[in-house]
Enzyme design. Structure first.
Site, PDB file in Angstrom:
ATOM      1  N   HIS A 134       3.241  -0.271  -2.769  1.00  0.00           N
ATOM      2  CA  HIS A 134       3.560  -1.704  -2.847  1.00  0.00           C
ATOM      3  C   HIS A 134       5.066  -1.983  -2.987  1.00  0.00           C
ATOM      4  O   HIS A 134       5.481  -2.841  -3.783  1.00  0.00           O
ATOM      5  CB  HIS A 134       2.804  -2.362  -4.007  1.00  0.00           C
ATOM      6  CG  HIS A 134       1.309  -2.357  -3.861  1.00  0.00           C
ATOM      7  ND1 HIS A 134       0.669  -2.441  -2.646  1.00  0.00           N
ATOM      8  CD2 HIS A 134       0.309  -2.264  -4.798  1.00  0.00           C
ATOM      9  CE1 HIS A 134      -0.641  -2.419  -2.827  1.00  0.00           C
ATOM     10  NE2 HIS A 134      -0.892  -2.300  -4.119  1.00  0.00           N
TER      11      HIS A 134
ATOM     12  N   ASN B 207       0.836  -1.205   0.000  1.00  0.00           N
ATOM     13  CA  ASN B 207       0.000   0.000   0.000  1.00  0.00           C
ATOM     14  C   ASN B 207       0.876   1.262   0.000  1.00  0.00           C
ATOM     15  O   ASN B 207       2.055   1.188  -0.322  1.00  0.00           O
ATOM     16  CB  ASN B 207      -1.003  -0.024   1.158  1.00  0.00           C
ATOM     17  CG  ASN B 207      -2.341   0.610   0.766  1.00  0.00           C
ATOM     18  OD1 ASN B 207      -2.372   1.660   0.132  1.00  0.00           O
ATOM     19  ND2 ASN B 207      -3.430  -0.036   1.126  1.00  0.00           N
TER      20      ASN B 207
ATOM     21  N   HIS C   5      -1.941  -9.820  -3.147  1.00  0.00           N
ATOM     22  CA  HIS C   5      -2.750  -8.930  -3.984  1.00  0.00           C
ATOM     23  C   HIS C   5      -3.590  -9.693  -5.020  1.00  0.00           C
ATOM     24  O   HIS C   5      -3.772  -9.233  -6.144  1.00  0.00           O
ATOM     25  CB  HIS C   5      -1.815  -7.926  -4.673  1.00  0.00           C
ATOM     26  CG  HIS C   5      -2.448  -6.645  -5.102  1.00  0.00           C
ATOM     27  ND1 HIS C   5      -3.363  -6.574  -6.125  1.00  0.00           N
ATOM     28  CD2 HIS C   5      -2.306  -5.385  -4.648  1.00  0.00           C
ATOM     29  CE1 HIS C   5      -3.736  -5.302  -6.280  1.00  0.00           C
ATOM     30  NE2 HIS C   5      -3.106  -4.566  -5.398  1.00  0.00           N
TER      31      HIS C   5
ATOM     32  N   GLU D 204      -6.949  -7.258   0.578  1.00  0.00           N
ATOM     33  CA  GLU D 204      -5.532  -7.291   0.951  1.00  0.00           C
ATOM     34  C   GLU D 204      -5.405  -7.106   2.457  1.00  0.00           C
ATOM     35  O   GLU D 204      -5.487  -5.980   2.956  1.00  0.00           O
ATOM     36  CB  GLU D 204      -4.786  -6.180   0.211  1.00  0.00           C
ATOM     37  CG  GLU D 204      -4.964  -6.216  -1.300  1.00  0.00           C
ATOM     38  CD  GLU D 204      -4.712  -4.837  -1.923  1.00  0.00           C
ATOM     39  OE1 GLU D 204      -3.707  -4.195  -1.584  1.00  0.00           O
ATOM     40  OE2 GLU D 204      -5.540  -4.404  -2.729  1.00  0.00           O
TER      41      GLU D 204
HETATM   42  C1  BGC Z   1      -4.461  -0.150  -4.253  1.00  0.00           C
HETATM   43  C2  BGC Z   1      -4.910   0.562  -5.501  1.00  0.00           C
HETATM   44  C3  BGC Z   1      -3.861   0.364  -6.563  1.00  0.00           C
HETATM   45  C4  BGC Z   1      -3.699  -1.104  -6.793  1.00  0.00           C
HETATM   46  C5  BGC Z   1      -2.644  -1.383  -7.795  1.00  0.00           C
HETATM   47  C6  BGC Z   1      -4.303  -1.582  -4.568  1.00  0.00           C
HETATM   48  O1  BGC Z   1      -3.819  -2.238  -3.445  1.00  0.00           O
HETATM   49  O2  BGC Z   1      -5.362   0.023  -3.200  1.00  0.00           O
HETATM   50  O3  BGC Z   1      -5.083   1.942  -5.248  1.00  0.00           O
HETATM   51  O4  BGC Z   1      -4.190   1.027  -7.733  1.00  0.00           O
HETATM   52  O5  BGC Z   1      -3.368  -1.744  -5.599  1.00  0.00           O
HETATM   53  O6  BGC Z   1      -2.918  -2.555  -8.418  1.00  0.00           O
END
Ligand code: BGC
Length: 332
Positions: free
Chosen positions: A106, A80, A180, A297
């Protein structure tokens, strides 16, 4: 339980990738690969016994490009967002790479989703899995400390998928590891998930600013679109961290999702304080258009390093980070 190993093409880094497929006697199966310690497949029988793929994924590692949607991946070192990629630790300021507009997302340019992990398959009792390990060097993406991390993904005969993330660091650092995966319980590629039925065991959620950074408050879901304490269709887009009821550090029920047509249901349990509910708003094109999958997640709160009021995310040398989550599949 059976466990099968097969080639999975070439990673975006040019290495050979490997896929492990674990199947139980009810036909439920899990496919996981060493690129990104990624869940590439879950096949689940519906209420009539029909098997469908319920994970958005590809059949070759080369398709898993580092910053495109994080499909099925293990995300870290800090999943995040971190506002402006900045945080302070032990009186020192750190500047992480910013790969999401002004923010860090991420784990940065090349997060754990874009690394080849070492893999060790195992079977014990009625459960089989793969333990993936990675050494994340001191200074990687500008994070302090060498972090040795493992991601253990396993399936059992009761239809449960276990996700266990552990790690140790040789310097103080910040950690938030999650998975994810995008799910579509009607079948991957079958359309929008906005008609799925959702129940979230959360009385609060984290409001965010226009760049998706939490303001620091915890809002009550009462009277808002975030109130999924009673089951209802997802209906609209979400990209928010839900504050899961119950005690942090204790595995407890967090989210239940069901496809009303096939009857397929998943129930997520976690010991983390939050679950990012993300409805695939930024997916685009084929084969997976906008809203064609949802992510749950389980994680610590986004931008927690900059919010002393949130549960702490600092790992000290000598301590072990341990995140436990579990998904139970059913089809009544
Ligand atoms: C986020 C999204 C982001 C995505 C990317 C998610 O965990 O909350 O804002 O665009 O991941 O794939």
């Amino acid at each position: 339980m059976t466990i099968k190993k097969q080639p999975f093409g070439t990673t975006p880094d040019g290495d050979t990738a490997t896929l492990w497929t674990i199947e139980n006697t009810s036909g439920l199966s899990l496919g996981i690969c060493d690129w990104g310690a990624t869940i590439v497949s879950v096949k689940q029988p519906d209420k009539t016994g029909r098997l469908d793929e319920i994970i958005l994924g590809f059949d070759d590692a080369s398709r898993y490009i580092s910053t495109e949607g994080y499909l099925g991946a293990t995300c870290g070192r800090f999943a995040n967002r971190i506002a402006s990629g900045k945080f302070s630790l032990g009186g020192k300021k750190y500047q992480l790479n910013c790969n999401d507009g002004l923010n860090h997302l991420h784990g940065g340019e090349k997060g754990y989703n874009a690394r080849t992990w070492e893999a060790a398959p195992y079977s014990e009792g009625n459960r089989s899995g793969v333990v993936f390990t990675l050494i994340s060097p001191d200074g990687e993406e500008n994070y302090p400390g060498e972090f040795k991390v493992s991601a253990d993904y396993a399936l059992d005969e009761q239809g449960r998928l276990f996700m266990d993330f552990k790690g140790v660091s040789n310097k103080p650092t910040i950690i938030n590891i999650t998975n994810h995966a995008y799910w579509n319980l009607a079948g991957a590629g079958s359309g929008s998930i906005l008609n799925h039925l959702l129940k979230v065991h959360a009385s609060g959620y984290l409001p965010v600013d226009e760049t998706a950074i939490p303001t620091g408050e915890i809002h009550s879901v009462e009277g808002t679109a975030f109130d999924f304490r009673k089951v209802k269709p997802i209906s609209r887009e979400f990209d928010h961290c839900m504050v899961i009821d119950g005690e942090n550090g204790v595995l407890r029920v967090a989210v239940e999702v069901q496809d009303p047509v096939s009857g397929r249901k998943l129930t997520l349990y976690t010991d983390r304080p939050g679950v990012q509910l993300y409805t695939g708003n930024f997916l685009q094109g084929t084969p997976f258009p906008k809203n064609s999958g949802f992510c749950l997640e389980p994680q610590d709160f986004p931008d927690a390093p900059n919010h002393p009021e949130f549960p702490p995310v600092v790992l000290q040398p000598g301590e072990t980070y341990h995140h436990r989550s579990m998904i139970e599949f059913s089809n009544r």
